[in-house]
Design an enzyme around this catalytic site. Structure first.
Site, mmCIF file in Angstrom:
data_model
loop_
_atom_site.group_PDB
_atom_site.id
_atom_site.type_symbol
_atom_site.label_atom_id
_atom_site.label_comp_id
_atom_site.label_asym_id
_atom_site.label_seq_id
_atom_site.Cartn_x
_atom_site.Cartn_y
_atom_site.Cartn_z
ATOM 1 N N GLU A 80 -5.645 -36.107 -26.804
ATOM 2 C CA GLU A 80 -4.670 -35.309 -26.073
ATOM 3 C C GLU A 80 -4.484 -35.943 -24.705
ATOM 4 O OE1 GLU A 80 -5.789 -31.169 -25.654
ATOM 5 O OE2 GLU A 80 -4.251 -30.826 -24.132
ATOM 6 N N ASP A 84 -4.861 -24.516 -15.790
ATOM 7 C CA ASP A 84 -5.942 -25.460 -15.537
ATOM 8 C C ASP A 84 -6.800 -25.089 -14.340
ATOM 9 O OD1 ASP A 84 -5.724 -27.547 -17.567
ATOM 10 O OD2 ASP A 84 -3.709 -27.832 -16.750
ATOM 11 N N TYR A 118 -4.507 -24.269 -31.632
ATOM 12 C CA TYR A 118 -5.403 -24.456 -30.491
ATOM 13 C C TYR A 118 -5.958 -23.070 -30.124
ATOM 14 C CZ TYR A 118 -6.727 -26.452 -25.871
ATOM 15 O OH TYR A 118 -7.392 -26.906 -24.759
#
Lengths: 412, 257
Positions: B46, B57, B169
């Site tokens: 990725e 993040d 995911y």
């Protein structure tokens, strides 16, 4: 805190129009968030839709707005300023609310929703600190835990509000990342929320963010416009010719405009031109932004050709944001609201002018609206026009910053 | 369907899947890092396309993104570099929606496909807003990976697993990316819930930091994504060899489990 003698004076008008499905305002808006937050936004949308037509909820909010926040706020006729400018200036006095700005209107509504959802913790972002103070205030009132995220640059320039928030029991987190201003404070609040969403409500302070926030915050700020329109009708026998409000994310402006959208009144939103639109150092997202997605909504943002968000600049921390609420983007596209810009210098001039002519020290955000009007009276605003200006907040928080900037030369 | 087909084939061999994350544009050697981790036992890589405001993040990837942007990284520049890379396993890019929107759905999808990229992850583009991008991605033959979260209700989880391409995911905790001392309680439950509703490969990511945590998480799904723990090594001055040895450690632990 609910004073029945005042409650009667608070106008909670009928609910306004909902955005189109999936939170769309003519293609702007939406819900562009990490999957973790979707369920919480669904819950918030459901709860707000139910609460907003629930008489008990509305009565409790009206009671808080009256007995705690001090609504309705007055409409002040500015005789000396009007003589000076050659237009008739009326101020909607949000500076006179408890905590000193319109932010409290939205926060009290969201605090009631937080309790209704069984959550016990509030988080908020803040730029100038006004929304942070309002959220910390509501948290103290309701007994919630509270964390406020504030860009490190803003922590420096708004030290008084940082102290107020801490005094009210909130934890203030200085955000160092990115430009260390409002945009980064929102990023950090969203990151906190992703981790705490099961027991925490994110109390967004403007008409930005993912659906339902732009709609919900507009509805909670409608009271500004609804009251002002009624007060104008009583004073003038009709609507003003022009309504002016400053626009960062745009909550005081949309709250004011919402009452006048169906009238012929000319609506003007004043963005921050910072050092000048041509310098690239400004916060004028309608004037210079392009469509994009940030903080959960499709709207107009300052960005480069690769889609990286640019840093905004404004003398006022509350307008130092590279985007604008999606409904403003839609109103601009439809041509219903004119978006103009006032520079840091215009704002300083407005700050001094209103102080000296009316004895009212405006927040630097609202000083952009005053400064623009002072510049355009007799020009873009014809002589003799009646102009309603929303004074979104008071300027005590900015006095030190302005003093540092202009020194002793404060006379207009 | 190269990404999903590849992961399904590896899974069929009884292999626990491993997808390391590398921030594109982080230092001159970032392409060598991608090659090195591919050679060290990754099943796909990725590659993060840095964005100025990465709300999903934590500190490590924020810092890596900021540093890459300061070094001049651009979305299409990274895609062009990937076109010259050919690591021998599928490549998946991760970026936020605004750079995609700015480039244009069709243009971005076709540039990725032309560069040999197999999949894309856009963490701020949930199922409800997916259509414009997913149509363009599907047309270009690009597989769009979707995230499922611990907060996702059951019917929505089914819809996500149905619409996902490449793999699902599973977000392994409540929170943003970044290393954690231990595997979150949500991780195994997330894996179990996804596996119960889909036959697509299910990878758990976010907060998986050590070989032991990777083994524990992979046991509840088909494999893991490891980002911040690898990127921190790069931020601390590590190069392709350091990245490769960490990925080899993860690979070894997963193979021995």
């Amino acid at each position: 805190m609910d004073d029945p003698s005042r409650r009667a004076g608070v106008v909670l008008g009928p609910p306004g129009p909902e955005p189109a499905p999936r939170g769309r305002f003519a293609g702007f808006g939406g819900r562009f968030v990490p999957e973790t937050l979707v369920a919480a936004l669904d819950e918030l949308e459901r709860e707000f839709r139910a609460a907003w037509v629930d008489d008990a909820f509305r009565a409790e909010l009206a009671g808080l707005l009256a007995g705690y926040a001090g609504r309705p706020t007055p409409l002040t006729e500015c005789r000396r300023l009007s003589d000076r400018l050659g237009v008739r200036v009326l101020l909607k006095r949000e500076d006179l609310t408890h905590t000193g700005s319109h932010k409290i209107n939205n926060v009290l509504g969201q605090a009631l929703l937080t309790r209704r959802m069984g959550k016990r913790r509030l988080i908020a972002e803040t730029g100038a600190g006004q929304h942070g103070v309002a959220t910390a205030t509501a948290a103290a009132l309701f007994g919630f835990e509270c964390t406020v995220f504030m860009g490190a640059v803003d922590v420096e320039r708004q030290a008084l509000n940082v102290f107020r928030m801490r005094l009210l029991g909130a934890r203030v987190v200085a955000v160092e990342g990115g430009s260390a201003t409002l945009k980064d404070a929102i990023n950090e609040a969203m990151r906190d929320w992703v981790a705490t969403v099961t027991d925490t409500h994110y109390c967004i302070g403007s008409v930005v963010g993912p659906h339902p926030y732009p709609w919900m915050v507009r509805e909670l700020q409608r009271v500004v416009g609804d009251e002002a329109r009624g007060q104008c009708a009583a004073l003038l026998g009709g609507d003003p010719d022009v309504v002016v409000a400053c626009v960062g994310g745009g909550s005081n402006a949309i709250g004011t405009f919402s009452a006048f959208l169906e009238t012929p009144t000319r609506l003007v939103g004043v963005e921050a031109a910072g050092l000048g639109l041509e310098t690239g150092r400004h916060g004028a997202s309608v004037a210079r932004g392009v469509p994009g997605v940030l903080h959960g909504a499709r709207s107009l943002y300052l960005q480069d050709e690769h889609g990286q968000i640019r840093e905004a600049h404004s003398i006022s921390a509350g307008l130092d944001y590279p985007g604008v609420g999606p409904e403003h983007a839609a109103l601009a596209a439809a041509g219903r609201v004119e978006y103009v810009a006032a520079t840091d210098e215009d704002a300083l001039a407005g700050f001094r002018l209103l102080s000296a002519t009316e004895g009212i020290v405006p927040a630097l955000e609202a000083a952009h609206a005053i400064g623009w009007l002072a510049r355009e009276a007799g020009g873009a605003v014809p002589a003799g026009a009646t102009v309603l200006v929303t004074l979104s907040g008071r300027g005590d928080k900015d006095a030190a910053q302005v003093a540092e900037r202009v020194g002793d030369g404060v006379a207009p | 369907m190269r990404l999903e087909a590849h992961l399904r084939a590896r899974r069929a061999e009884g292999r626990r899947l491993l997808v390391p994350y590398v921030t594109g544009g982080l230092g001159a050697a970032w392409c060598d890092v991608v090659r090195a981790v591919a050679d060290a036992g990754a099943d796909a890589v990725e590659v993060g396309i840095p964005f100025s405001d990465p709300v999903m993040d934590g500190r490590t990837i924020q810092e890596a993104s900021q540093r890459a942007l300061e070094l001049g990284a651009t979305p299409l520049g990274i895609v062009d570099a990937l076109a010259r890379l050919d690591p021998g396993i599928p490549l998946v890019v991760m970026t936020y929606y605004n750079p995609v929107l700015r480039a244009g759905h069709v243009r971005f999808a076709s540039r990725l496909a032309q560069a040999g990229v197999d999949g894309a992850i856009v963490p701020d583009l949930p199922l409800d807003e997916l259509d414009g991008w997913a149509d363009a991605a599907d047309a270009a033959g690009l597989e769009t990976v979707l995230l499922a979260a611990p907060t996702t209700p059951e019917d929505r989880l089914r819809a996500i697993c149905e619409r996902a391409r490449g793999f699902v995911y599973g977000v392994a905790l409540l929170g943003v990316t970044g290393e954690r001392d231990r595997l979150a309680a949500e991780a195994t439950e997330m894996g179990r819930r996804c596996k119960a509703v889909t036959d697509r490969p299910v990878l758990l990511g976010v907060g998986i930091s050590t070989p032991a945590q990777a083994v524990e998480a992979a046991g509840a799904a088909d494999g893991v994504i490891v980002g911040s723990a690898l990127v921190r090594r790069l931020l601390d001055g590590g190069g392709p060899d350091d990245a490769a040895s960490f990925v080899a450690e993860l690979r070894d632990a997963l193979d021995r489990a």
